[in-house]
Design an enzyme around this catalytic site. Structure first.
Site, PDB file in Angstrom:
ATOM      1  N   GLU A   1       0.833  -1.213   0.000  1.00 22.65           N
ATOM      2  CA  GLU A   1       0.000   0.000   0.000  1.00 22.65           C
ATOM      3  C   GLU A   1       0.861   1.254   0.000  1.00 22.65           C
ATOM      4  O   GLU A   1       1.863   1.324   0.716  1.00 22.65           O
ATOM      5  CB  GLU A   1      -0.884  -0.021   1.251  1.00 22.65           C
ATOM      6  CG  GLU A   1      -2.299   0.432   1.026  1.00 22.65           C
ATOM      7  CD  GLU A   1      -3.075  -0.478   0.088  1.00 22.65           C
ATOM      8  OE1 GLU A   1      -3.146  -0.133  -1.121  1.00 22.65           O
ATOM      9  OE2 GLU A   1      -3.612  -1.489   0.543  1.00 22.65           O
TER      10      GLU A   1
ATOM     11  N   SER B   1     -26.264   7.550 -14.440  1.00 23.93           N
ATOM     12  CA  SER B   1     -25.676   6.549 -13.544  1.00 23.93           C
ATOM     13  C   SER B   1     -26.733   6.108 -12.552  1.00 23.93           C
ATOM     14  O   SER B   1     -27.540   6.927 -12.101  1.00 23.93           O
ATOM     15  CB  SER B   1     -24.479   7.164 -12.813  1.00 23.93           C
ATOM     16  OG  SER B   1     -24.215   6.439 -11.637  1.00 23.93           O
TER      17      SER B   1
ATOM     18  N   GLY C   1     -13.027   2.613  -1.124  1.00 19.21           N
ATOM     19  CA  GLY C   1     -11.700   2.006  -1.110  1.00 19.21           C
ATOM     20  C   GLY C   1     -11.586   0.771  -1.981  1.00 19.21           C
ATOM     21  O   GLY C   1     -10.595   0.058  -1.917  1.00 19.21           O
TER      22      GLY C   1
ATOM     23  N   SER D   1     -11.946   1.014  -5.324  1.00 18.34           N
ATOM     24  CA  SER D   1     -11.660   1.561  -6.652  1.00 18.34           C
ATOM     25  C   SER D   1     -12.895   1.715  -7.521  1.00 18.34           C
ATOM     26  O   SER D   1     -12.911   1.311  -8.684  1.00 18.34           O
ATOM     27  CB  SER D   1     -10.623   0.717  -7.392  1.00 18.34           C
ATOM     28  OG  SER D   1      -9.388   0.907  -6.815  1.00 18.34           O
TER      29      SER D   1
ATOM     30  N   SER E   1     -13.745   4.432  -8.737  1.00 24.09           N
ATOM     31  CA  SER E   1     -13.402   5.347  -9.829  1.00 24.09           C
ATOM     32  C   SER E   1     -12.647   4.625 -10.936  1.00 24.09           C
ATOM     33  O   SER E   1     -12.922   4.835 -12.119  1.00 24.09           O
ATOM     34  CB  SER E   1     -12.622   6.555  -9.310  1.00 24.09           C
ATOM     35  OG  SER E   1     -11.510   6.139  -8.574  1.00 24.09           O
TER      36      SER E   1
ATOM     37  N   ASP F   1      -4.743   0.803  -9.315  1.00 18.50           N
ATOM     38  CA  ASP F   1      -6.153   0.431  -9.428  1.00 18.50           C
ATOM     39  C   ASP F   1      -6.544   0.156 -10.882  1.00 18.50           C
ATOM     40  O   ASP F   1      -7.251  -0.810 -11.187  1.00 18.50           O
ATOM     41  CB  ASP F   1      -7.043   1.557  -8.877  1.00 18.50           C
ATOM     42  CG  ASP F   1      -6.632   1.985  -7.482  1.00 18.50           C
ATOM     43  OD1 ASP F   1      -5.936   1.202  -6.808  1.00 18.50           O
ATOM     44  OD2 ASP F   1      -6.983   3.113  -7.083  1.00 18.50           O
TER      45      ASP F   1
ATOM     46  N   TYR G   1      -4.189  11.978   1.224  1.00 17.92           N
ATOM     47  CA  TYR G   1      -3.484  11.193   0.199  1.00 17.92           C
ATOM     48  C   TYR G   1      -2.437  12.058  -0.495  1.00 17.92           C
ATOM     49  O   TYR G   1      -1.256  11.684  -0.600  1.00 17.92           O
ATOM     50  CB  TYR G   1      -4.499  10.640  -0.803  1.00 17.92           C
ATOM     51  CG  TYR G   1      -3.893   9.703  -1.832  1.00 17.92           C
ATOM     52  CD1 TYR G   1      -3.850   8.332  -1.614  1.00 17.92           C
ATOM     53  CD2 TYR G   1      -3.370  10.188  -3.027  1.00 17.92           C
ATOM     54  CE1 TYR G   1      -3.298   7.469  -2.553  1.00 17.92           C
ATOM     55  CE2 TYR G   1      -2.820   9.346  -3.966  1.00 17.92           C
ATOM     56  CZ  TYR G   1      -2.783   7.994  -3.734  1.00 17.92           C
ATOM     57  OH  TYR G   1      -2.239   7.140  -4.665  1.00 17.92           O
TER      58      TYR G   1
HETATM   59  C1  GLA Z   1      -5.465   4.543  -3.820  1.00 20.11           C
HETATM   60  C2  GLA Z   1      -4.794   4.948  -5.131  1.00 20.11           C
HETATM   61  C3  GLA Z   1      -3.750   3.913  -5.536  1.00 20.11           C
HETATM   62  C4  GLA Z   1      -2.783   3.601  -4.394  1.00 20.11           C
HETATM   63  C5  GLA Z   1      -3.558   3.317  -3.113  1.00 20.11           C
HETATM   64  C6  GLA Z   1      -2.651   3.138  -1.932  1.00 20.11           C
HETATM   65  O1  GLA Z   1      -6.221   3.385  -4.014  1.00 20.11           O
HETATM   66  O2  GLA Z   1      -5.749   5.072  -6.145  1.00 20.11           O
HETATM   67  O3  GLA Z   1      -3.049   4.378  -6.673  1.00 20.11           O
HETATM   68  O4  GLA Z   1      -1.876   4.634  -4.208  1.00 20.11           O
HETATM   69  O5  GLA Z   1      -4.487   4.334  -2.811  1.00 20.11           O
HETATM   70  O6  GLA Z   1      -1.885   1.980  -2.080  1.00 20.11           O
END
Ligand code: GLA
Length: 345
Positions: free
Chosen positions: A25, A59, A103, A105, A107, A154, A211
């Site tokens: 991560e 959507s 969390g 993904s 997106s 992701d 982030y």
């Molecule tokens: C998010 C980002 C990824 C990665 C993770 C942490 O999911 O989209 O690119 O950096 O956080 O591992």
């Protein structure tokens, strides 16, 4: 990729999965290693060419007055056009089972579903190189168009996932990440992978959020942040070895150690994530960690199939005791990456 040709006008449907990261991560944007896999939760994009140059979209997930998700679609279209794709106006409908901002993904699933559908609309076949290129275009859509400075894990997981496999990604050369499928036979070992969604929501598309701040701290050489990155890269290597040796307790310990490092050195955990990990391990899970960017979202727990229900119950009651709303649980397995469900004829 083949040279683009004009869209034909038929309706094309594509599906792209969300992902969980098994381990590794905050390493992708630090030139390191990660080990995500595509999951069953996915986004479906239905696209058709329009006679005019408008883009109309709908959507099933977003509130009609929240245009945020539309920026991802426009981002993908913009980046594809920059890459030379001659895209017409579009009618585009999205449906998704990936929880938004959770969390997993959501997106990347959205971006990759749209990009895959548009490849189908233009009749562009997606081989391995084409998938990689689309993953990079989707990453740029998110970073340059939406302003969420994500790292690329992701989109690669969503485009390159394969059933029964995690995907080892080495970002040592960020422009050309090296991907290696790693068989992950957890079910055959009597184990399950349990994702627990704390329902604490994070926002990546926020230049001042945690982030982006972590990225800046790493770039500035913060010792503790980089200590996490170095130790996490070692854990990914050790995890691949443990999986190869079917050393599941070993893999579990590495996952829990990853969580401790994310909590203490990288400081991206929150109380809800820590509680899931602590409770799951206390109930006999082999290992547990936050997955994704942190600041909320989900954990991933490796647990014997027959203990999974006890872990869920213990986590639910620990949340209840603190007056927190109940988390959501999903059993996940490594599944296939983005695919066309129906193509233009
Ligand atoms: C998010 C980002 C990824 C990665 C993770 C942490 O999911 O989209 O690119 O950096 O956080 O591992």
């Amino acid at each position: 990729m083949h040279p683009p040709r004009q869209a034909t006008g038929e309706t094309v449907v594509a599906r792209a999965p969300g992902r969980v990261n098994l381990i590794g991560e905050h390493t992708d944007y630090n030139g390191g290693l990660c080990l995500p896999f595509a999951i069953q939760l996915a986004t479906t994009a239905t696209v058709a060419a329009r006679a005019d140059d408008r883009i109309r979209m709908s959507s099933d997930q977003a509130a009609p007055d929240d245009p945020h998700w539309q920026r991802y679609v426009h981002g993908v279209v913009t980046e594809l056009r920059r890459a030379g794709w001659e895209l017409p106006g579009l009618d585009l409908a999205l449906t998704s089972t990936v929880p938004l901002g959770g969390g997993l993904s959501s997106s990347a699933a959205l971006e990759c579903a749209v990009a895959t559908a548009l490849a189908g609309l233009l009749g562009i076949p997606l081989d391995g190189a084409g998938r990689r290129e689309l993953a990079e275009i989707c990453r740029r859509a998110e970073t340059d168009q939406v302003g969420a400075p994500t790292g690329g894990m992701d989109q690669l997981a969503s485009m390159l996932g394969s059933a029964g496999h995690a995907l080892l990604i080495d970002f040592a050369d960020a422009r050309s990440p090296v991907t290696t499928p790693v068989p992950l036979p957890v079910a055959a070992a009597g184990l399950v992978l349990l994702v627990t969604d704390t329902r604490v929501r994070h926002v990546l598309a926020d230049g001042d959020g945690g982030y982006a701040q972590r990225r800046r701290e790493c770039a500035a050489g913060d010792r503790r942040r980089l200590r996490h990155v170095a130790s996490e890269n070692d854990r990914v290597r050790a995890a691949v070895a443990a999986i190869g040796a079917q050393d599941w307790p070993g893999l579990g310990s590495l996952m829990t150690a990853s969580h401790a490092s994310l909590r203490d050195d990288y400081e991206v955990s929150v109380a809800q994530l820590d509680l899931v990990v602590e409770t799951a391990v206390g109930e006999g899970a082999l290992g547990s960690r936050l997955t994704g960017g942190g600041f909320g979202g989900c954990t991933i727990t490796l647990v014997a199939a027959e203990r999974a229900a006890a872990v869920r119950t213990a986590v639910d009651s620990a949340f209840h005791d603190r007056g927190w709303s109940a988390p959501a649980h999903h059993l996940v397995e490594p599944g296939p990456g983005a695919a066309l469900l129906s193509a233009a004829g």
